[in-house]
Enzyme design. Structure first.
Site, mmCIF file in Angstrom:
data_model
loop_
_atom_site.group_PDB
_atom_site.id
_atom_site.type_symbol
_atom_site.label_atom_id
_atom_site.label_comp_id
_atom_site.label_asym_id
_atom_site.label_seq_id
_atom_site.Cartn_x
_atom_site.Cartn_y
_atom_site.Cartn_z
ATOM 1 C CG ASP A 1 -43.619 6.877 2.371
ATOM 2 O OD1 ASP A 1 -44.630 6.269 2.980
ATOM 3 O OD2 ASP A 1 -42.552 7.051 2.614
ATOM 4 C CG HIS B 1 -40.448 7.120 9.439
ATOM 5 N ND1 HIS B 1 -41.592 8.025 9.753
ATOM 6 C CD2 HIS B 1 -40.887 6.322 8.561
ATOM 7 C CE1 HIS B 1 -42.591 7.652 9.091
ATOM 8 N NE2 HIS B 1 -42.525 6.402 8.365
ATOM 9 N N GLY B 2 -36.138 6.009 10.443
ATOM 10 C CA GLY B 2 -34.504 6.017 10.467
ATOM 11 C C GLY B 2 -34.223 5.056 11.518
ATOM 12 C CG HIS C 1 -44.996 3.448 7.880
ATOM 13 N ND1 HIS C 1 -44.663 4.542 6.815
ATOM 14 C CD2 HIS C 1 -46.259 3.072 7.588
ATOM 15 C CE1 HIS C 1 -45.602 4.672 6.059
ATOM 16 N NE2 HIS C 1 -46.686 3.664 6.242
ATOM 17 N N GLY C 2 -40.914 2.237 9.078
ATOM 18 C CA GLY C 2 -40.055 2.372 9.990
ATOM 19 C C GLY C 2 -39.345 0.893 9.957
ATOM 20 N N GLY C 3 -39.081 0.153 8.710
ATOM 21 C CA GLY C 3 -38.798 -1.182 8.727
ATOM 22 C C GLY C 3 -37.229 -1.381 8.808
ATOM 23 C CB THR C 4 -34.543 1.317 8.404
ATOM 24 O OG1 THR C 4 -34.441 1.304 7.110
ATOM 25 C CG2 THR C 4 -32.889 1.278 9.037
ATOM 26 C CG ASN D 1 -43.403 1.675 4.344
ATOM 27 O OD1 ASN D 1 -44.042 0.724 3.616
ATOM 28 N ND2 ASN D 1 -44.140 2.887 4.484
ATOM 29 C CG ASN E 1 -36.091 6.181 2.788
ATOM 30 O OD1 ASN E 1 -35.532 6.049 1.862
ATOM 31 N ND2 ASN E 1 -36.629 7.318 3.244
HETATM 32 P P1 13P Z 1 -37.286 3.809 7.543
HETATM 33 O O1 13P Z 1 -36.486 4.803 6.891
HETATM 34 O O2 13P Z 1 -36.944 3.740 8.757
HETATM 35 O O3 13P Z 1 -36.885 2.463 6.704
HETATM 36 O O4 13P Z 1 -38.752 3.907 7.062
HETATM 37 C C1 13P Z 1 -39.362 3.884 5.946
HETATM 38 C C2 13P Z 1 -40.680 4.293 5.868
HETATM 39 O O5 13P Z 1 -41.591 3.809 6.791
HETATM 40 C C3 13P Z 1 -41.110 4.887 4.816
HETATM 41 O O6 13P Z 1 -42.584 5.506 4.926
#
Ligand code: 13P
Length: 283
Positions: A84, A179-180, A207-210, A229, A231
């Site tokens: 990643d 992200h985050g 990206h940044g699925g959270t 994604n 995380n």
């Molecule tokens: P999040 O931490 O916001 O879920 O993003 C994960 C990500 O995009 C990893 O590349």
């Protein structure tokens, strides 16, 4: 089974579902993700950031950990071991040499010309090794591996140019995700997503699925997003469960009991994401 995921992602785009990328941090997370995805018969991408690779000891350790678990747990679903946000050609090559089946080259900090040059170097090497390549255009904001960045929206022209010049397998166009954690509701540029999707053939990556609400996730999948994604969300539910366990079990010192207190929470979150992404029974 470890695979490069090229066909899977193309198929996901065609059939309008998304394959989850869950980021891994250690043995336990990897095990939980593999077990839950196996139970749900969902293909899965194990995303490993450069920081997580360093934390776990190195590329070779990560590969052997994942491969060992796939064998010992008798995992039958397709698993993609993915670097990643690889920040350099050197690190992408190291991942490939150590058995990763997919890499992301993130040269999004450079000009489009330089991004193309760097990405091309990675695709040339990856193709010889049957490894998939994801690239980034524009810049995804927020914080990853404790590095902060601002959002820079991808343009259609840059996406088309990069894909034609580099022969990548998937593209992460920055469209407002971070992200985050989001401050307020995420503001994704769906018009741009739609335009990019109709101008390129490769599957798109979010990206940044959270913290992206379900209706926006569904809309993204409709507009060509085939990989999402996640995380931070797993980190949050795991940390909450472990903290609660420690508060309620002050005398416990067995690390297996403490770490595993987060298992149920992680698996529940994975289940929710797989149902939302519609990747259940897609193997
Ligand atoms: P999040 O931490 O916001 O879920 O993003 C994960 C990500 O995009 C990893 O590349």
């Amino acid at each position: 089974m470890l695979v490069n995921g090229i066909e899977l992602l193309n198929n996901a785009k065609k059939e309008h579902y998304a394959i989850p990328q869950f980021n891994i941090n250690n043995l336990e997370w990897t095990k939980y993700i593999l077990e839950e995805c196996e139970r749900l018969k969902s293909p899965v991408i194990l995303g490993v950031s450069e920081g997580a690779i360093k934390y776990m000891g190195g590329f070779n350790t990560v590969y052997n950990l994942v491969n060992g678990l796939i064998n010992d747990l008798k995992i039958t679903i397709p698993v993609i071991l993915h670097l990643d946000h690889g920040k350099s050609v050197v690190n992408c090559k190291k991942a490939i040499e150590n058995g990763f089946t997919s890499v992301m080259i993130d040269a999004s900090n450079y000009s489009i010309t330089e991004n193309i040059k760097i990405t091309k170097e990675v695709t040339n090497y990856a193709k010889q090794n049957n490894v998939a390549v994801e690239a980034e255009i524009g810049h995804i904001g927020g914080s990853e591996d404790n590095v902060e960045g601002d959002i820079l929206y991808a343009t259609v022209d840059d996406c088309v140019e990069l894909i034609e010049a580099t022969n990548i397998n998937s593209l992460a166009p920055a469209l407002g995700s971070v992200h985050g954690l989001y401050k307020g509701e995420p503001n994704l540029n769906f018009e741009r997503m739609k335009e990019i999707n109709s101008s390129v053939k490769v599957p798109l990556v979010l990206h940044g699925g959270t913290g992206i609400p379900s209706h926006q996730i569904k809309k993204s999948i409709k507009y060509g997003i085939a990989k999402i994604n996640i995380n931070t969300e797993l980190q949050i539910v795991w940390a909450e469960a472990v903290k609660k366990f420690i508060r309620n079990n002050k005398d416990v010192y067995d690390p297996r009991k403490i770490i595993n207190a987060g298992e149920k929470a992680i698996k529940q979150k994975i289940y929710e994401k797989i149902v939302l992404f519609n990747s259940k029974n897609k193997v």
